[in-house]
Design a protein around this motif. Structure first.
Motif, mmCIF file in Angstrom:
data_model
loop_
_atom_site.group_PDB
_atom_site.id
_atom_site.type_symbol
_atom_site.label_atom_id
_atom_site.label_comp_id
_atom_site.label_asym_id
_atom_site.label_seq_id
_atom_site.Cartn_x
_atom_site.Cartn_y
_atom_site.Cartn_z
ATOM 1 N N PHE A 1 49.445 28.651 89.109
ATOM 2 C CA PHE A 1 50.868 28.702 88.797
ATOM 3 C C PHE A 1 51.610 27.554 89.479
ATOM 4 N N TYR A 2 52.881 27.421 89.108
ATOM 5 C CA TYR A 2 53.788 26.553 89.859
ATOM 6 C C TYR A 2 54.233 27.348 91.084
ATOM 7 N N ASP A 3 53.628 27.056 92.231
ATOM 8 C CA ASP A 3 53.774 27.899 93.417
ATOM 9 C C ASP A 3 55.199 27.979 93.965
ATOM 10 N N LYS A 4 55.984 26.938 93.758
ATOM 11 C CA LYS A 4 57.340 26.933 94.316
ATOM 12 C C LYS A 4 58.326 27.698 93.446
ATOM 13 N N LEU A 5 57.892 28.072 92.245
ATOM 14 C CA LEU A 5 58.760 28.804 91.330
ATOM 15 C C LEU A 5 58.503 30.306 91.418
ATOM 16 N N THR A 6 59.424 31.084 90.875
ATOM 17 C CA THR A 6 59.269 32.536 90.859
ATOM 18 C C THR A 6 58.360 32.961 89.710
ATOM 19 N N ALA A 7 58.021 34.241 89.704
ATOM 20 C CA ALA A 7 57.204 34.779 88.612
ATOM 21 C C ALA A 7 57.937 34.612 87.289
ATOM 22 N N LEU A 8 59.213 34.932 87.275
ATOM 23 C CA LEU A 8 59.997 34.829 86.047
ATOM 24 C C LEU A 8 60.047 33.393 85.546
ATOM 25 N N GLU A 9 60.252 32.436 86.460
ATOM 26 C CA GLU A 9 60.325 31.027 86.059
ATOM 27 C C GLU A 9 58.983 30.535 85.521
ATOM 28 N N ASN A 10 57.887 30.999 86.127
ATOM 29 C CA ASN A 10 56.567 30.625 85.619
ATOM 30 C C ASN A 10 56.357 31.143 84.202
ATOM 31 N N LEU A 11 56.785 32.368 83.939
ATOM 32 C CA LEU A 11 56.619 32.929 82.599
ATOM 33 C C LEU A 11 57.540 32.242 81.592
ATOM 34 N N GLU A 12 58.721 31.845 82.019
ATOM 35 C CA GLU A 12 59.626 31.107 81.126
ATOM 36 C C GLU A 12 58.998 29.786 80.679
ATOM 37 N N LYS B 1 63.493 36.312 76.217
ATOM 38 C CA LYS B 1 63.667 36.567 77.654
ATOM 39 C C LYS B 1 63.516 38.045 77.991
ATOM 40 N N LYS B 2 63.857 38.909 77.050
ATOM 41 C CA LYS B 2 63.696 40.337 77.273
ATOM 42 C C LYS B 2 62.220 40.679 77.477
ATOM 43 N N ALA B 3 61.336 40.002 76.732
ATOM 44 C CA ALA B 3 59.892 40.255 76.837
ATOM 45 C C ALA B 3 59.372 39.889 78.221
ATOM 46 N N ILE B 4 59.964 38.860 78.844
ATOM 47 C CA ILE B 4 59.520 38.452 80.180
ATOM 48 C C ILE B 4 59.752 39.575 81.177
ATOM 49 N N LYS B 5 60.968 40.125 81.181
ATOM 50 C CA LYS B 5 61.281 41.228 82.097
ATOM 51 C C LYS B 5 60.394 42.439 81.816
ATOM 52 N N GLU B 6 60.221 42.754 80.541
ATOM 53 C CA GLU B 6 59.416 43.926 80.168
ATOM 54 C C GLU B 6 57.967 43.770 80.600
#
Length: 307
Positions: free
Chosen positions: A88-99, A110-115
């Motif tokens: 992953f991009y280690d400096k980013l958050t989980a949400l940012e990596n999925l985006e 974006k709703k799918a990311i949270k879900e």
């Protein structure tokens, strides 16, 4: 039921040495396929070839009914995967990596990311960098990334590494749900044989680069896997009595104190009575059922380097 993955005589050599040799396998739509084998058996190499990360030396691959060639790329949009350790991009958050992943895949929801983060139980990590995640949390994020676009096929190499028993159960439930509710096809390699036994529809066993057996779990469960386990300090005399007095042939001396009797037509009480009448001391005698792990170890010939 259509075939999602088919390989025929798949072979891969590195510097003249075959890592995968003549592997033919078939994975049907909506099926969970457990891919089992010791360390270095070729599981990861096969998965890399399915994803066109490694080119076969010879043999054929079909994915979604189409032959895989060196330039094949469009089919990857229909696949989610984890191969070896997820990066992953280690400096980013989980949400940012999925985006970033979703943008790369052309998936904008974006709703799918949270879900999906909630589905893999990665919550309350909105402001936490991935570099501060535990191994288990990174594995959950890797699974989230693999499933977020609801792909038709999931190729997962040791997907529950680093998870505690609760996490393993969570993932097992998720994989079963994806198969049953979404008709998703899953190819999962794992050394945790008990976990595979609980969710797989079919298992393929590979050793030293060769496919030893491909068998459905229904077939496995339909086999007579019951046996009687006898513990006695006088195993030689016990074996002689089983053969001469009870005419048993289908038994195996496991070590110097354990005999497994696979012929279940003779009552356990009759075995005990005959042994006792012939002065064989019994420490214990119990009916048991062979697990997938025992079957697997029988197929590969022991415990060495299972993983």
């Amino acid at each position: 039921m259509s075939i999602i993955i088919r390989t025929s005589h798949l072979t891969k050599s590195f510097q003249g040495k075959e890592a995968v040799s003549d592997v033919s396998m078939s994975v049907s739509q909506g099926q969970i396929y457990g891919f089992l084998g010791p360390n270095g058996s070729g599981k990861t190499t096969v998965m890399k070839m399915l994803l066109n990360l490694v080119k076969p030396t010879c043999g054929d691959i079909e994915i979604f009914g189409e032959p895989l060639i060196q330039s094949s790329i469009e089919y990857l949009k229909r696949i989610g995967s984890i191969i070896e350790y997820p990066i992953f991009y280690d400096k980013l958050t989980a949400l940012e990596n999925l985006e970033i992943h979703c943008a790369y895949m052309g998936f904008y929801n974006k709703k799918a990311i949270k879900e999906t983060l909630e589905l893999v139980h990665l919550t309350n990590v909105d402001h936490k960098s991935v570099r501060d995640f535990s191994l288990g949390m990174k594995q959950r994020l890797g699974i989230a990334r693999a499933i977020i676009t609801k792909p038709e096929l999931l190729i997962l190499d040791e997907p529950i590494n680093g998870l505690d028993p609760s996490g393993m159960k969570d993932m097992r439930n998720i994989f079963s749900m994806l198969s049953k509710e979404y008709g998703m096809t899953l190819l999962i390699s794992s050394h945790l044989l008990g976990e595979v036994e609980l969710i797989a529809d079919t298992i393929g066993i590979i050793k030293s680069g060769r496919m030893i057996q491909e068998v459905s779990m229904d077939t496995m469960r339909g086999r007579n896997t019951d046996y009687v386990e006898l513990k006695t300090s006088d195993y030689k005399k016990a074996a002689l009595i089983l053969e001469s007095k009870l005419q048993l042939r289908n038994f195996k001396v496991m070590d110097e104190s354990v005999i497994r009797i696979y012929d279940t037509t003779i009552a356990q009480s009759d075995i005990s009575k005959t042994l006792i009448l012939n002065d064989v001391a019994i420490e214990s005698i119990n009916k048991k059922t062979a697990s997938l792990e025992e079957y697997f170890l029988t197929q590969i010939g022991g415990m060495e380097n299972v993983g």
